[in-house]
Design an enzyme around this catalytic site. Sequence first.
Site, PDB file in Angstrom:
ATOM      1  N   TYR A  30       0.817  -1.209   0.000  1.00  0.00           N
ATOM      2  CA  TYR A  30       0.000   0.000   0.000  1.00  0.00           C
ATOM      3  C   TYR A  30       0.861   1.274   0.000  1.00  0.00           C
ATOM      4  O   TYR A  30       0.384   2.333  -0.397  1.00  0.00           O
ATOM      5  CB  TYR A  30      -0.911   0.036   1.233  1.00  0.00           C
ATOM      6  N   LYS A  33       3.239 -15.330   2.555  1.00  0.00           N
ATOM      7  CA  LYS A  33       3.427 -16.064   1.301  1.00  0.00           C
ATOM      8  C   LYS A  33       4.931 -16.314   1.164  1.00  0.00           C
ATOM      9  O   LYS A  33       5.572 -15.891   0.196  1.00  0.00           O
ATOM     10  CB  LYS A  33       2.853 -15.225   0.135  1.00  0.00           C
ATOM     11  N   ASP A  80      -2.790 -18.425   0.736  1.00  0.00           N
ATOM     12  CA  ASP A  80      -3.773 -19.148  -0.089  1.00  0.00           C
ATOM     13  C   ASP A  80      -4.436 -20.256   0.730  1.00  0.00           C
ATOM     14  O   ASP A  80      -5.658 -20.439   0.683  1.00  0.00           O
ATOM     15  CB  ASP A  80      -3.135 -19.684  -1.391  1.00  0.00           C
ATOM     16  N   ASP A 107      -6.363  -7.113   4.199  1.00  0.00           N
ATOM     17  CA  ASP A 107      -7.501  -6.474   3.535  1.00  0.00           C
ATOM     18  C   ASP A 107      -8.404  -7.531   2.909  1.00  0.00           C
ATOM     19  O   ASP A 107      -9.624  -7.535   3.094  1.00  0.00           O
ATOM     20  CB  ASP A 107      -6.972  -5.507   2.459  1.00  0.00           C
ATOM     21  N   ASP A 135     -12.408  -9.200   4.351  1.00  0.00           N
ATOM     22  CA  ASP A 135     -13.681  -9.214   3.609  1.00  0.00           C
ATOM     23  C   ASP A 135     -14.217 -10.642   3.554  1.00  0.00           C
ATOM     24  O   ASP A 135     -15.418 -10.882   3.702  1.00  0.00           O
ATOM     25  CB  ASP A 135     -13.503  -8.687   2.172  1.00  0.00           C
TER      26      ASP A 135
HETATM   27  C1  IPM Z   1     -10.379  -1.187   3.979  1.00  0.00           C
HETATM   28  C2  IPM Z   1     -10.632  -0.617   2.614  1.00  0.00           C
HETATM   29  C3  IPM Z   1      -9.463   0.291   2.236  1.00  0.00           C
HETATM   30  C4  IPM Z   1      -8.219  -0.562   2.175  1.00  0.00           C
HETATM   31  C5  IPM Z   1      -9.657   1.063   0.925  1.00  0.00           C
HETATM   32  C6  IPM Z   1     -10.943   1.860   0.905  1.00  0.00           C
HETATM   33  C7  IPM Z   1      -8.476   1.946   0.632  1.00  0.00           C
HETATM   34  O1  IPM Z   1     -10.839  -1.619   1.678  1.00  0.00           O
HETATM   35  O2  IPM Z   1     -10.237  -0.412   4.944  1.00  0.00           O
HETATM   36  O3  IPM Z   1     -10.333  -2.415   4.112  1.00  0.00           O
HETATM   37  O4  IPM Z   1      -7.938  -1.207   1.155  1.00  0.00           O
HETATM   38  O5  IPM Z   1      -7.484  -0.569   3.155  1.00  0.00           O
HETATM   39 MN    MN Z   2     -10.904  -3.634   2.527  1.00  0.00          MN
END
Ligand code: IPM
Ligand code: MN
Length: 365
Positions: free
Chosen positions: A139, A189, A221, A245, A249
Amino acid sequence: MKIAILSGDGIGPEVVDEAVGCLRALDRRFELALEFEEGLAGGCAIDACGTALPEDTLRLARAADAALLGAVGGPKWDDPRASVRPEQALLGLRKELGLFANLRPVRTVDSLIDASTLKPEVVRGVDVLVIRELTGGIYFGQPSERRNGPQGREAVDTLVYTEGEVRRVVEVAFDLARQRRRKVTSVDKANVLSSSRLWREVAHEVAAQNPDVEYEDLLVDAMAMHLIRRPREFDVVVTENMFGDILTDEAAMLPGSMGLLPSASLGTRETCGREGTGLRYGLYEPIHGSAPDLAGKALANPVAAILSAAMMLRFTFGRADAASALEAAVEATLAAGARTADLAGPGEKRLSTMEMGAAIRARLG
Ligand code: IPM
Ligand code: MN
């Protein structure tokens, strides 16, 4: 105690309003002496000031004891070639405030077990704390750019970690595991990436200094698979920025909705450039995005924002009493059958964002 309120875009202001309402109610009951001050961040700041993270906002966030953020972004600011993007607010705050440890607790709620797409017997009782490194890795590594190469357009991103960056976040994982079920899983990884081999080496050094906590490594993975195959076996999971990240999710689908998951991004006063008490500074936000399709319709679930406020009470203000009261109110409200649209089954009554917030506040006394 001063809290910077950065509502942002889309459903951000709607869910943050409900979280602030809960904090005000707790303020009265627990005499927390909270003060709130609003700032612009994200797309709304681009519209007002031409930049996603105006100086004033950064100053406000620095001067406060904690910040509560809604979400940033939306179709209006989505042009991939634009040099000013809403996400810069988030990345800028994380980096400028040194918020290197992003805590994302993932817990299934018994009364919502059917909201998950996974089988109840797999997700019941899941209680995982993912700690995502937040200020390093791909990032932020340089170079990160598009350029013209001998074969036309090319682009590069850089995944770099120093040993100090790895050590401090893995240490947070061990500290927190000690207050839980005493198990750390480090995800990397290392079979491919040099940065992951360093990560693993440093993680082993930290593990050796914490022999009372069980430790394992998993490749990312494989972790993506194990997380939905046997999620109950994980306690604290620590990983680098981008893996964290993606995995969080995925993990959000264990409880069944992104609308349930809070997060805390922590740094020390030291990393935030402030003298001090040793208290942790924190930026608190739901892990969901700005959901432009839901914005302005009162459909969003405020629970993730409200639970983020609970994390603030616990981590920055050291008020476990108020935090637990808020978490218990959320749990009791859900157990009593309150459902926003993201959680409601066919034929079930759907509460608006405000109704859900009010139902939770009603249980705060
Ligand atoms: C998160 C989001 C952010 C990230 C984006 C919006 C930049 O997806 O906080 O998980 O990738 O960190
Ligand atoms: Mn995210």
